[in-house]
Scaffold this motif. Structure first.
Motif, PDB file in Angstrom:
ATOM      1  N   ILE A 321       0.830  -1.206   0.000  1.00 24.92           N
ATOM      2  CA  ILE A 321       0.000   0.000   0.000  1.00 24.92           C
ATOM      3  C   ILE A 321       0.866   1.258   0.000  1.00 24.92           C
ATOM      4  N   LEU A 322       0.529   2.194  -0.878  1.00 24.92           N
ATOM      5  CA  LEU A 322       1.048   3.559  -0.872  1.00 24.92           C
ATOM      6  C   LEU A 322      -0.154   4.452  -0.594  1.00 24.92           C
ATOM      7  N   MET A 323      -0.034   5.340   0.402  1.00 30.16           N
ATOM      8  CA  MET A 323      -1.224   6.057   0.868  1.00 30.16           C
ATOM      9  C   MET A 323      -0.839   7.431   1.402  1.00 30.16           C
ATOM     10  N   GLY A 324      -1.742   8.395   1.241  1.00 26.69           N
ATOM     11  CA  GLY A 324      -1.497   9.703   1.812  1.00 26.69           C
ATOM     12  C   GLY A 324      -2.619  10.676   1.551  1.00 26.69           C
ATOM     13  N   ASN A 325      -2.313  11.943   1.741  1.00 24.18           N
ATOM     14  CA  ASN A 325      -3.349  12.979   1.681  1.00 24.18           C
ATOM     15  C   ASN A 325      -2.715  14.337   1.417  1.00 24.18           C
ATOM     16  N   THR A 326      -3.547  15.294   1.063  1.00 19.59           N
ATOM     17  CA  THR A 326      -3.091  16.679   0.948  1.00 19.59           C
ATOM     18  C   THR A 326      -3.346  17.372   2.285  1.00 19.59           C
ATOM     19  N   LEU A 327      -2.598  18.429   2.552  1.00 17.33           N
ATOM     20  CA  LEU A 327      -2.673  19.019   3.891  1.00 17.33           C
ATOM     21  C   LEU A 327      -3.778  20.054   4.056  1.00 17.33           C
ATOM     22  N   ALA A 328      -4.424  20.466   2.970  1.00 15.44           N
ATOM     23  CA  ALA A 328      -5.475  21.477   3.092  1.00 15.44           C
ATOM     24  C   ALA A 328      -6.856  20.903   2.790  1.00 15.44           C
ATOM     25  N   GLU A 329      -7.006  19.586   2.892  1.00 12.77           N
ATOM     26  CA  GLU A 329      -8.299  18.971   2.584  1.00 12.77           C
ATOM     27  C   GLU A 329      -9.046  18.585   3.862  1.00 12.77           C
ATOM     28  N   MET A 371      -8.431  29.709  19.819  1.00 12.02           N
ATOM     29  CA  MET A 371      -8.584  28.326  20.274  1.00 12.02           C
ATOM     30  C   MET A 371      -9.148  27.446  19.167  1.00 12.02           C
ATOM     31  N   ARG A 372     -10.112  27.965  18.412  1.00 14.48           N
ATOM     32  CA  ARG A 372     -10.699  27.181  17.323  1.00 14.48           C
ATOM     33  C   ARG A 372      -9.655  26.842  16.267  1.00 14.48           C
ATOM     34  N   GLN A 373      -8.802  27.808  15.937  1.00 17.64           N
ATOM     35  CA  GLN A 373      -7.786  27.568  14.917  1.00 17.64           C
ATOM     36  C   GLN A 373      -6.726  26.582  15.407  1.00 17.64           C
ATOM     37  N   LYS A 374      -6.347  26.684  16.670  1.00 16.36           N
ATOM     38  CA  LYS A 374      -5.381  25.734  17.216  1.00 16.36           C
ATOM     39  C   LYS A 374      -5.960  24.320  17.275  1.00 16.36           C
ATOM     40  N   ALA A 375      -7.289  24.224  17.369  1.00 17.74           N
ATOM     41  CA  ALA A 375      -7.966  22.923  17.458  1.00 17.74           C
ATOM     42  C   ALA A 375      -8.219  22.306  16.081  1.00 17.74           C
ATOM     43  N   THR A 376      -7.932  23.041  15.013  1.00 18.20           N
ATOM     44  CA  THR A 376      -8.207  22.544  13.668  1.00 18.20           C
ATOM     45  C   THR A 376      -7.286  21.379  13.315  1.00 18.20           C
ATOM     46  N   ILE A 377      -7.877  20.319  12.776  1.00 19.41           N
ATOM     47  CA  ILE A 377      -7.104  19.139  12.391  1.00 19.41           C
ATOM     48  C   ILE A 377      -7.498  18.702  10.979  1.00 19.41           C
ATOM     49  N   ASN A 378      -6.645  17.904  10.369  1.00 22.18           N
ATOM     50  CA  ASN A 378      -6.925  17.298   9.075  1.00 22.18           C
ATOM     51  C   ASN A 378      -7.438  15.878   9.328  1.00 22.18           C
ATOM     52  N   ASN A 379      -8.746  15.680   9.175  1.00 18.98           N
ATOM     53  CA  ASN A 379      -9.355  14.391   9.492  1.00 18.98           C
ATOM     54  C   ASN A 379      -8.775  13.246   8.664  1.00 18.98           C
ATOM     55  N   PHE A 380      -8.558  13.500   7.369  1.00 17.80           N
ATOM     56  CA  PHE A 380      -8.026  12.439   6.513  1.00 17.80           C
ATOM     57  C   PHE A 380      -6.627  12.027   6.969  1.00 17.80           C
ATOM     58  N   ASP A 498       0.720  20.043  17.865  1.00 15.89           N
ATOM     59  CA  ASP A 498       0.524  19.334  19.133  1.00 15.89           C
ATOM     60  C   ASP A 498      -0.893  18.785  19.242  1.00 15.89           C
ATOM     61  N   VAL A 499      -1.866  19.538  18.729  1.00 14.19           N
ATOM     62  CA  VAL A 499      -3.254  19.080  18.788  1.00 14.19           C
ATOM     63  C   VAL A 499      -3.465  17.888  17.855  1.00 14.19           C
ATOM     64  N   GLU A 500      -2.860  17.925  16.669  1.00  8.35           N
ATOM     65  CA  GLU A 500      -2.984  16.784  15.753  1.00  8.35           C
ATOM     66  C   GLU A 500      -2.360  15.528  16.363  1.00  8.35           C
ATOM     67  N   THR A 501      -1.207  15.692  17.002  1.00  7.98           N
ATOM     68  CA  THR A 501      -0.552  14.550  17.643  1.00  7.98           C
ATOM     69  C   THR A 501      -1.418  13.997  18.762  1.00  7.98           C
ATOM     70  N   LEU A 502      -1.970  14.872  19.587  1.00  7.25           N
ATOM     71  CA  LEU A 502      -2.844  14.422  20.672  1.00  7.25           C
ATOM     72  C   LEU A 502      -4.073  13.713  20.112  1.00  7.25           C
ATOM     73  N   THR A 503      -4.666  14.279  19.060  1.00  3.88           N
ATOM     74  CA  THR A 503      -5.862  13.680  18.462  1.00  3.88           C
ATOM     75  C   THR A 503      -5.560  12.292  17.925  1.00  3.88           C
ATOM     76  N   PHE A 504      -4.444  12.171  17.232  1.00  2.00           N
ATOM     77  CA  PHE A 504      -4.032  10.874  16.688  1.00  2.00           C
ATOM     78  C   PHE A 504      -3.857   9.849  17.813  1.00  2.00           C
ATOM     79  N   GLU A 505      -3.110  10.216  18.852  1.00  2.00           N
ATOM     80  CA  GLU A 505      -2.856   9.276  19.939  1.00  2.00           C
ATOM     81  C   GLU A 505      -4.150   8.916  20.681  1.00  2.00           C
ATOM     82  N   HIS A 506      -5.020   9.904  20.866  1.00  2.00           N
ATOM     83  CA  HIS A 506      -6.294   9.655  21.552  1.00  2.00           C
ATOM     84  C   HIS A 506      -7.167   8.686  20.755  1.00  2.00           C
ATOM     85  N   LEU A 507      -7.308   8.950  19.461  1.00  6.83           N
ATOM     86  CA  LEU A 507      -8.167   8.097  18.634  1.00  6.83           C
ATOM     87  C   LEU A 507      -7.545   6.721  18.411  1.00  6.83           C
ATOM     88  N   TYR A 508      -6.220   6.682  18.278  1.00  7.36           N
ATOM     89  CA  TYR A 508      -5.576   5.387  18.089  1.00  7.36           C
ATOM     90  C   TYR A 508      -5.791   4.502  19.317  1.00  7.36           C
TER      91      TYR A 508
END
Length: 515
Positions: A321-329, A371-380, A498-508
Motif C-alpha cells: 500500500i502507498l497512501m497519503g493525503n493533501t494538507l489542506a483537505e 482556540m478554534r484555529q489551534k484545534a483545527t485538524i486534518n481528518n483524513f 501538538d493538537v494533531e498529535t494528541l488527536t491521533f494518539e487519543h483516537l488510536y
C-alpha cells in the motif's frame, strides 16, 4: 508500436498518443450496457463485435450532473470543463495506454478508479491522461463505473431477483468487472496480469479500500494506491448502510418516483431518473455515509462489514500500500460559538485527554477564534495515520505514507482536495494554474515514485537524469514519518501540530481498545 490488439470480444485498434511511442485504446466495452433489464444488476459479460473496434474516443460518462454546469464551481475551473461531454447509462467502457511494442512484454499494470464522492466523475477528466505513466513502462488502465442512484441503489425486489448475485454496490461491481477484464486481457497489451496495482483518489481511494477489504476482489491485484481515501477518519470507510437500511431507502425512493415496482422504475428514462434522485430528500444519520443518499452498502457479499473493521481485525488482502493525503483537505474546526461550548466540545471528543487538549489550545486565556484555529485538524491525515500505525503493529507490510503540501499557484486554495492529481499524473501542462519549474520537477519525481511502486511495491529509484531521488522510507515503529511533498520531496521534518498529535494518539488508543 502495438496499435491493434485482440481481446476476448474482438479486435480493437488504438491510436498514437501525443507521444507516438504510446498507444491509447479508448472506450473498450468491458461489460454489457447496464440498461433496460440490466439496470440495477451486476455487470454482465460484454458481447463480441464484428470487425475492428476503432478505439479512438472515450465512451460516454456515467449518468450524473452535467460537468461544468455551474461555471463558478471550483472543479469546473480545474477539470470539469466540458458541459457537452457525452453522457449515457451505457457507460461500461475502459481505456488503456500502453508503451508495449508486442504483447509479450509483461509490463506492470495500473488500474485507476476515479473519485467524485461516488456521485460523479469520469475517466475522461483531463488530469487522468495516462500517457506520462505509460512512458515510464507501465500499462495504464482507467475504468468507468456507475455512480449515484445507478450505482448504489438497493430494494427488496432486487435482493429477491438477484439470488446469489450481488443486489447492490453496482459501482463497485463495475470496478471489479473492469479489474477482472484487465486480469484476463491485459497480456495482449503487453501487460503482466500477475503484477496489477489498483488505485484511486477520494471516492476512488475509498473504493480501493473497499476492494482491499472484499473477499470478492481478493487475488486480482498485488498493490494498492490510496490518495485521500479517508482511512479511519470519522464517517469514512465506516457507518455505511446495512442492506436492510439501504433497501428501506430504496422503498422510499420508489414511492417518491410514484411507481410500485422495479419493473416500472426500469422504464423511467435515465435523465429523468437521475433528476428525481437528486430531488429525493436525503436520509439523515450521524455519519458522513448516511448524509449521502447513494453510497456503499454492507450487503453481506461484496462487503460483510465496514472496511475499517476488516482492517482493524487484519482480515484485508495483504497487498502493498502507498497512501497519503493533501494538507489542506477536509480541515475540521470546532463549530462552537462560545468558550463554554468549546470546553464542552473538548470533553465530548477528547474525554480523559480533554484537559490536555484545552491547554494546547490556550484555554481559558486565549480568545475563542485562536482556540478554534489551534484545534483545527486534518481528518483524513489522522485517519491515515491510524491505519499506517495499525498496519505495522499487526505485522503487515509497512505502508508508504505521504503528505502533499507544495505551494499551489493561481489562488489561495492551497493543497486542496485533489490537487495532487495534477502531479501524480504529471499533467500540469493541461491546468490553468501558472505552474513553474519547481512544480514540474516535483510532478516528475512524484510520477516516478508512483510508477516505481506500481512496478515493485517500492517507490524508490532514480530520477530522469540517473541520480537517486530522496529516499522514501516506509512507515514503521522506528520511522513514523511520511514523505513530504512540499516544493521538493523529503522525509517529513515539518511534523504535526501538538493538537494533531494528541488527536491521533487519543483516537488510536480508542481504536486499539475496540479490538
Amino acid at each position: 508500436m502495438l496499435r491493434k490488439v485482440t481481446v476476448e470480444t474482438g479486435v480493437v485498434e488504438g491510436i498514437p498518443a501525443a507521444d507516438p511511442r504510446i498507444t491509447v485504446f479508448k472506450g473498450i466495452p468491458f461489460a454489457a450496457p447496464p440498461v433496460g433489464e440490466l439496470r440495477w444488476r451486476a455487470p454482465q459479460p460484454a458481447k463480441p463485435w464484428v470487425g475492428v473496434l476503432k478505439a479512438d474516443h472515450f465512451g460516454p460518462i456515467a449518468m450524473q450532473e452535467v460537468p461544468g454546469k455551474d461555471p463558478n464551481a471550483f472543479y469546473s475551473k480545474e477539470w470539469h470543463v466540458d458541459p457537452d461531454i457525452p453522457m449515457s447509462e451505457d457507460c461500461l467502457q475502459l481505456n488503456v495506454w500502453t508503451p508495449a511494442k508486442t504483447g509479450d512484454e509483461k509490463l506492470p499494470v495500473m488500474v485507476w478508479i476515479y473519485g467524485g464522492g461516488l456521485q460523479c466523475g469520469y475517466p475522461a477528466e483531463m488530469e487522468f491522461d495516462g500517457e506520462r505513466i505509460a512512458r515510464r513502462g507501465v500499462v495504464f488502465v482507467s475504468v468507468n463505473y456507475r455512480v449515484n442512484v445507478f450505482g448504489f441503489f438497493a430494494h427488496p425486489e432486487l435482493t429477491k431477483e438477484c439470488g446469489d448475485e450481488c443486489c447492490t454496490n453496482f459501482g463497485l461491481l463495475d470496478q471489479l468487472a473492469g479489474i477482472k477484464w484487465v486480469k484476463r486481457n491485459i497480456a495482449a497489451f503487453g501487460g503482466d496480469p500477475n503484477n496489477i496495482t489498483i488505485g484511486g483518489q477520494s471516492a476512488g481511494g475509498g473504493s480501493t479500500t473497499a476492494h482491499i477489504c472484499s473477499e470478492m476482489s481478493a487475488g486480482y491485484f498485488q498493490r494498492a494506491i490510496i490518495q485521500s481515501g479517508g482511512g479511519f477518519a470519522k464517517g469514512f470507510n465506516q457507518g455505511y448502510a446495512t442492506l436492510e437500511e439501504a433497501e428501506q431507502i430504496g422503498c422510499e425512493f420508489l414511492k417518491f418516483l410514484g411507481v410500485s415496482s422495479i419493473e416500472e422504475a426500469r422504464k423511467i428514462d435515465a435523465k429523468t431518473l437521475f433528476q428525481k434522485s437528486v430531488e429525493f430528500p436525503a436520509p439523515r444519520k450521524d455519519t458522513h455515509a448516511f448524509e449521502m443518499k447513494w453510497n456503499i452498502v454492507i450487503d453481506g457479499k461484496f462487503l460483510k462489514e465496514d472496511p475499517v473493521q476488516t482492517i482493524l481485525h487484519n482480515r484485508r488482502s495483504q497487498v502493498d500500500i502507498l497512501m497519503g493525503n493533501t494538507l489542506a483537505e477536509f480541515l475540521a474546526t470546532p463549530q462552537v460559538k462560545t468558550v463554554q461550548e468549546f470546553k464542552q466540545y473538548a470533553e465530548e471528543n477528547y474525554e480523559e485527554d480533554a484537559e490536555t487538549f484545552l491547554k494546547l489550545c490556550g484555554y481559558p486565556n486565549a480568545d475563542l477564534e485562536t482556540m478554534r484555529q489551534k484545534a483545527t485538524i486534518n481528518n483524513f491525515e489522522i485517519g491515515n495515520l491510524i491505519w499506517a500505525r495499525l498496519n505495522y503493529e499487526l505485522g503487515c507490510k509497512p505502508i508508504y505514507f505521504y503528505r502533499f503540501n507544495p505551494e499551489i499557484p493561481g489562488d489561495d486554495a492551497g493543497s486542496f482536495h485533489s490537487s495532487d492529481l495534477w502531479f501524480t499524473f504529471e499533467t500540469l501542462a493541461k491546468c490553468w494554474r501558472p505552474f513553474k519549474g519547481k512544480h514540474y520537477d516535483l510532478a516528475r519525481m512524484m510520477c516516478n515514485y508512483w510508477t516505481n511502486f506500481m512496478k515493485t511495491g517500492n517507490p524508490n529509484g532514480l530520477d530522469a537524469d540517473g541520480t537517486p531521488m530522496p529516499e522514501w522510507k516506509p512507515f514503521t515503529k522506528d520511522n513514523e514519518r511520511a514523505m513530504y511533498f512540499g516544493d521538493t520531496p523529503h522525509m517529513d521534518t515539518e511534523g504535526y501540530s501538538d493538537v494533531e498529535t494528541l488527536t491521533f494518539e487519543h483516537l488510536y488508543k480508542k481504536w486499539k481498545a475496540s479490538i
